[in-house]
Design a protein around this motif. Structure first.
Motif, mmCIF file in Angstrom:
data_model
loop_
_atom_site.group_PDB
_atom_site.id
_atom_site.type_symbol
_atom_site.label_atom_id
_atom_site.label_comp_id
_atom_site.label_asym_id
_atom_site.label_seq_id
_atom_site.Cartn_x
_atom_site.Cartn_y
_atom_site.Cartn_z
ATOM 1 N N HIS A 191 39.989 39.240 57.571
ATOM 2 C CA HIS A 191 38.991 39.056 56.818
ATOM 3 C C HIS A 191 39.611 40.017 55.490
ATOM 4 C CE1 HIS A 191 36.024 37.256 59.203
ATOM 5 N NE2 HIS A 191 36.736 37.497 60.021
ATOM 6 N N ASP A 192 38.714 39.786 54.401
ATOM 7 C CA ASP A 192 38.837 40.507 53.198
ATOM 8 C C ASP A 192 38.744 42.048 53.207
ATOM 9 O OD1 ASP A 192 39.414 38.047 51.768
ATOM 10 O OD2 ASP A 192 37.604 37.819 51.175
ATOM 11 N N GLY A 193 37.839 42.428 53.916
ATOM 12 C CA GLY A 193 37.813 43.736 54.067
ATOM 13 C C GLY A 193 38.808 44.442 54.778
ATOM 14 N N GLN A 194 39.492 43.872 55.575
ATOM 15 C CA GLN A 194 40.714 44.192 56.477
ATOM 16 C C GLN A 194 41.818 44.006 55.226
ATOM 17 O OE1 GLN A 194 40.383 41.028 59.494
ATOM 18 N NE2 GLN A 194 40.387 43.036 61.049
ATOM 19 N N LEU A 222 41.872 44.389 52.267
ATOM 20 C CA LEU A 222 41.465 45.574 51.102
ATOM 21 C C LEU A 222 41.958 46.945 51.824
ATOM 22 C CD1 LEU A 222 39.923 46.466 48.349
ATOM 23 C CD2 LEU A 222 38.088 47.155 49.967
ATOM 24 N N GLU A 223 41.479 47.218 52.962
ATOM 25 C CA GLU A 223 42.187 48.306 53.692
ATOM 26 C C GLU A 223 43.550 48.305 53.817
ATOM 27 O OE1 GLU A 223 39.518 49.031 57.046
ATOM 28 O OE2 GLU A 223 37.950 49.848 55.572
ATOM 29 N N GLU A 271 45.160 49.194 50.636
ATOM 30 C CA GLU A 271 44.780 50.307 49.939
ATOM 31 C C GLU A 271 45.733 51.218 50.929
ATOM 32 O OE1 GLU A 271 40.302 50.188 48.287
ATOM 33 O OE2 GLU A 271 40.569 50.977 50.494
ATOM 34 N N ARG A 324 43.236 34.516 46.279
ATOM 35 C CA ARG A 324 42.287 35.256 47.385
ATOM 36 C C ARG A 324 43.134 36.652 47.488
ATOM 37 N NH1 ARG A 324 42.198 35.096 53.555
ATOM 38 N NH2 ARG A 324 40.867 36.642 53.711
ATOM 39 N N SER A 375 43.323 38.745 44.093
ATOM 40 C CA SER A 375 41.988 39.527 43.921
ATOM 41 C C SER A 375 41.853 40.575 44.660
ATOM 42 C CB SER A 375 40.892 38.363 43.939
ATOM 43 O OG SER A 375 40.688 37.882 45.083
ATOM 44 N N ILE A 376 42.093 40.513 45.993
ATOM 45 C CA ILE A 376 41.819 41.682 46.872
ATOM 46 C C ILE A 376 42.702 42.808 46.552
ATOM 47 C CG2 ILE A 376 41.546 42.708 49.135
ATOM 48 C CD1 ILE A 376 39.514 40.162 48.471
ATOM 49 N N MET A 423 41.234 44.741 43.470
ATOM 50 C CA MET A 423 40.410 45.476 43.740
ATOM 51 C C MET A 423 40.919 47.020 44.385
ATOM 52 S SD MET A 423 37.662 43.101 45.688
ATOM 53 C CE MET A 423 37.162 41.532 45.079
ATOM 54 N N ARG A 454 46.977 39.641 33.040
ATOM 55 C CA ARG A 454 45.962 40.568 32.990
ATOM 56 C C ARG A 454 46.362 42.167 33.401
ATOM 57 N NH1 ARG A 454 43.234 36.996 36.711
ATOM 58 N NH2 ARG A 454 44.016 38.455 38.419
#
Lengths: 458, 458, 458, 458
Positions: D161-164, D166-167, D170, D222, D225-226, D229, D254
């Motif tokens: 998942h995107d939250g995963q 992202l983490e 990070e 996808r 973009s993550i 972020m 960009r």
């Protein structure tokens, strides 16, 4: 039963001309330079614009949300709509987890029947995408619902996978329907919310950090790309940011059929409101943005990349509802009232400010949503045979918006103190005056259900 | 004098509905579901579409070009226009080097007066940009000309410098006018022509090498960037290629006011024709392109990045004119006839082929050009007060285009043998039938000059 | 004659490693982990970076400009260059109207011979593009000049037409050369200058209005599009704005061979300087920009879309030269000194600020300009066989720039009072120390002419 | 132990020069124009290029995949690598569901130890993203693994998942690591596979329909973009299509730190192979594409938007493994051999075909992967102190690839019959000859584990 509207300036999405309109049995019967027939009622619209009754394709009435019930049901909200010139609402009928689409539609028809002052149609908001749900789509189209809404800001059990999304687009396209999407990335939002909570950043001033524009743009791009694979049209409900509209433009440049909707609050309010002591009044999703986003949204309106402006009316009280979020913004229910102020706000910030023509105003608040959602030409225009829904609009009047002028049951309006130019003088529904100078004459229950036609590219 | 058109389906850029139309003194007087008044003439339009008379914003009539005179003057060309459903032409009045704009307008009014079958307005085509010319613009606007055309494919003395272009845009904007441009890079074309000549590549099959898409895109980008500096609207006449339309899209995405026009021949003919033994029949500028460009142009029509379709009617004989270019394509005069076939071609390749809706057809061939060039709502729509210019259109009829069906004086048509679906059944100008089933009933000289209103964004 | 540099950290565009360097007869003879050979001279570079001598591909020395002569000739300017770590300059030899390229080259070789402290090559700056000039290009390439510069900010007789530009690109490509361009739109600038003058806006604070970023972007796009038609490489000298770099990115994304050069002053100075009482000190073309442009330039450096940083050294006195523009900025000669400060400024604002790696610094100020202009691997790297041009660089030292530290003859420096981190400790030219701690040890005339190799893509 | 390589032309990512190299104890000790020292071994490289040993950052050795085990383990694959000039492989150590990163690393170190002919490092391929996994990242970085790979083509329990995501980005950024991604949209692929199966379209000719370029582009966008972020660098493993590279370009424009890797088979093979009777030999993921994609990939290599070329070596037998997919392509294991042919293929199709310079070849197959994955300057260049890994490369030799020339244990090569220009003549690992004219001299187990340094932008 006949009504004659004389001497007004008729404005549609294309035309502007002086003419009289004869209404018979609720429909436009005749339009002429000077109609001298005898009518049951004659209204002198000298100096007024005669606009098609507005179509608000984005309302949430009589619904539970975030554990609370909206304060406006179909009766109060559509009275407010009528006063503001909106003679048609397309409300989101919510399919509950495990429930059917037919159940959602039936429940919403019950909510509206006998209560709605204005005419109404429905989107069905899906809580899940299952084979069963997809299988129901053709029957719903037959029953007059041709738009199905999904949210990309869910997570966990509410997460919609791309394969499901693809099948939703394909099923809708096959049945002659269009998919509407709330495009924010739920999984990222969940992560951000968790962090803000753990850092004690629960004041509403942190709401924009939980749902930044990048999160909206990402989900917008995701939805558009899946729609492209399915060769299906897509309607993006509630675009708020420059970041998201950039994705819409890119897709439209490739020739894809993409429609974007924004809301008046994204055009006239900014995220600075979240710094106010009562900033929680302004919680909505996506959240309000810094002011430069509105400039970009206006440009996208000019270039034809935004097609529709819906209110996203979802009204709550400040006392006892929104103010629950004073310490923790996630406890405030999302949204606020706006169905009444929509037309005036877009006229004031758009037409009166020189950004758009009156024809474009009609296109944004009436014609395009009616076309996209299968209600045209019954709604969205003033042509022979159309329903005689009209706003006799005074473009020169000035009004200061306030709770005193608001007909929503909500105990506040987010537009308190805002001066707008232009307001409905009189509003007619199928030929009958249902509002006049912000007083509602229509009665609950006179609104009719509007079955939608299958989607086709306008 | 009254005429009643009964039982047709009225189609405007926005609306589609069944109604009767009463015409009085040449204007739409009344539109009604069933009009039972007595009229001097009654036309039964059952099964027909009732479209606004088409507006062709791009014709070149009775003009010298490349050392020859076009074979169509205002009489023959507007007869052909009438037969094809075009009730208004906007012709290019040419300012000669050293001459005045007033002189150009006067000369063109003389050419048209007493000859034109349909109504007419004018662009003025500038041969140079001098302080004197710029100084005349306000007077021309007052005289009813609000569009000024310049060519970027000149060189040497005909080269227009960017400073001149900037001042042209600014002068036009200040006077309420819009600048139209033919955008190809003349200096590069001159170079390519010189090379082809020196290599003996003078057959028409080399025409595309003299004017490749890059040359069009470059000039399009140049013009758009200068218009942006001037904050002025711009109308690109005759966009033919994917390369050029990409520049249009980029500018519109930035929010710039850019309009693009293409022509039917760019949508239905391809550069393969230049391989034909009589390929010189198809010379035009920009030249025809490989077929994939047409796909991109159709996508740009769908996305709203192309606004207008003009014929670029500039008719010559094959014998004695075009065929002079058999050995050397530069000796063939540019252009060919097309004012008559425009509406049917766009209907056939657009509406009948499922690419666009009938409303969009009206927008492209009537409403948008009328709006951009200040003739709306007198022309371009069917609303009370508008001129009663109408096409009673039969969308189902099939026609094979040929010299036999063509009313141009030209001894050939570039569309010879092409089957199209949809054709005008009857055409009315200010309420009078001027053509019926490809026969012209109107007489030379009945067309009127149409003064244009100042430009404003629709 | 041998020199041994011990214990330094060698940094090239790719590598970073600890090693000793043995120089013999002016060239790098050997690089080793520990070289214990006997040498005539041994330099202990412990704690220092050993960089290739820097290459400044953009200087204007001993030249008339705007009716005045620069205060720095090859002697003073190259002494300043040496102190700052630049061991090669590529100066613009100017072809005078009506003159030949051979004449320009001869004249510039005379200017440099016997005077230059550092090695030098030449671009030839064209004042016109004629068949005669184009015909000379192959001979110039044979003589060691492989880059030809044209200005797009001319007008009237100085205007270069697109056909000429196309032929210039093609001639250069055919001969193995590359075209450099100053890309601002002269015709628009002329117009803006005329307006500012007529409005009395002649203070230097209006300079940015005469040459806004749009004017640079337009000419940049123009040049790139013509180079694309010619399938020729292009080098954009002096890119200053986000608007222009956007055009570079778009072309590179299409796969075109485009190089962009910026200057240190665009990275560390801003247009706010023009508000200063002595703002005229900072006139240059393109002019300084608001600070956000520098952020975009840094991003383009990171992404590889900017390849080279040249000083654009063109030195004048404030008293008696620049101050002539106090009332009217157009009377001030363009440009200022910068050849000395270039390497330190880019190190300080780039490497020390964490924006780029030391390798990228070498790439920008040495390797890339040497490669693009045919001097590699003689210049631009430290490899066996390369000229032993080196900067023993102290990345940690801090210096405050001022007129006192400047070796230009100019009576001021635009960087007065600016603190920078990192400076050359010692500079070697072909193995000889020519500068040490900002004192010049080299003598005038020891620099050699560097014939450039034909262009090939690195 | 010393080795002297004489008379070769040394080529790094930046430099090209003639010099001798003295190797001592496995490292480059000295580089000189003419080194006359006594050495244990002297190799005359006259006429040869001396390239840094190549680094293959994408291999899958001794691993179970799709229910089968690859035929090459570390011994056979690294022998093939050595023969082809690759002296370092970075293999994917696979974390099993429920397992730890430490476990994966330990297992892979065991697989390699005592078997690998060349040096090796590891990525860890994650099968899931859990707090436990993320928590292990710093320890892995300390243990010398600084790149973590995730797949976006999983579904169901394998869906990230995107939250995963992202983490993961990070956590990696925080620890000094970089995330690598296989970017195809698994959920869509699952849907397409299901449909193809239900329609009986199981022949390998349908493989491209299961994994079209849109599916790759969507996942690429996808992931980018993550990463944006998270402000984290991202490495896209195995970019195959124009669609995907377009997303890379947009992000790099960009200013985002995005690296893209492609593979030789995407540059020299096309999807037409799937039409062959033995088309199943060519199954890989992403699949081969139509030939125009390769043109776009080459352009992206030129513009610097593709940074690395890895083999994706994942070898199987045709008989008994790949041919299981003859009736149903999903039963064939993915991938094929390629570690041996990589350098020659890129030289042949790139350098010899005039598309890239020899320096860029080195950058793509050695320097950039070494830099991105923390092995530089030990690997990826030839500088004093670097490991003496070298290819003495003969750019002129011509070879026909075949099973006979292949050292993989696989019973076929996908490059059968292909003629290539350029091949290693001799390959040295830390100064020792490990291959000569396609014969391996190195022994299993002589390869060493290479701990990677933390990621920093080159």
């Amino acid at each position: 039963m006949t009504t004659l509207i004389k001497n007004g300036t008729i404005i549609t999405a294309t035309d502007t001309y002086r003419a009289d309109i004869l209404v018979k049995n609720g429909r436009v019967c005749e339009i002429g330079g000077e109609i001298s027939k005898i009518a049951n009622e004659i209204i002198d619209a000298t100096g007024k614009w005669v606009l098609p009754g507005a179509v608000d394709a984005h309302t949430h009435l009589d619904v539970e949300c975030d554990g609370m019930t909206t304060v406006d049901d179909f009766e109060s909200a559509t009275a407010a709509a009528a006063a503001g010139g909106t003679t048609t609402v397309i409300d989101y009928a919510e399919q509950v987890p495990g429930g059917t689409l037919a159940g959602a539609l039936e429940k919403w028809r019950e909510k509206a029947a006998g209560r709605s002052v204005v005419d109404y149609g429905f989107h069905i908001a899906l809580s899940e995408v299952t084979p069963g749900i997809l299988g129901e789509i053709p029957a719903m189209v037959a029953a007059g619902v041709t738009s199905f809404h999904a949210r990309l800001d869910g997570w966990g059990e509410r997460y919609i996978h791309d394969g499901q999304l693809l099948e939703l687009f394909e099923s809708a396209r096959g049945a002659g329907a269009i998919v509407c999407l709330h495009a924010e990335n739920g999984d990222i939002i969940r992560t951000y919310l968790g962090r803000l909570a753990s850092e004690g950043k629960t004041s509403v001033r942190y709401l924009p950090e939980a749902r930044p524009p990048e999160v909206e743009a990402q989900a917008t791009a995701r939805a558009i790309s899946i729609a492209e694979m399915a060769r299906a049209p897509i309607y993006l409900s509630g675009i708020s940011s420059a970041h998201a509209i950039e994705k819409v433009k890119a897709a439209r440049d490739r020739g894809q059929v993409v429609y974007a909707e924004t809301s008046p609050h994204f055009l006239v309010l900014t995220s600075e409101r979240y710094e106010d002591p009562d900033g929680v009044k302004y919680t909505c999703i996506p959240p309000l943005r810094p002011s430069w986003h509105a400039d970009v949204l206006w440009k996208a309106i000019s270039s034809g990349d935004i097609h529709s402006i819906g209110s996203d009316h979802r009204a709550f009280h400040y006392a006892g509802q929104k103010d629950l979020g004073k310490e923790d913004f996630t406890r405030a229910p999302r949204g606020f009232a706006g169905v009444q102020e929509r037309v005036s706000l877009v006229h004031s910030a758009g037409v009166a400010a020189g950004r758009i023509s009156p024809n474009r105003l009609v296109d944004l608040v009436s014609a395009s949503p009616a076309k996209i959602f299968g209600l045209f030409p019954r709604k969205g225009t003033l042509a022979v045979g159309s329903d005689a829904d009209m706003i006799l609009f005074d473009p020169a009047t000035e009004v200061t918006l306030s709770k005193a002028t608001s007909l929503s049951r909500s105990d506040y309006t987010p537009y308190e103190g805002m001066n707008v130019r232009g307001a409905p003088w009189m509003v007619l529904q199928r030929g009958k005056v249902i509002a006049r100078e912000n007083k509602v004459h229509g009665r609950a229950g006179q609104g009719e259900f509007l079955p939608a036609a299958r989607f086709s590219v306008p």
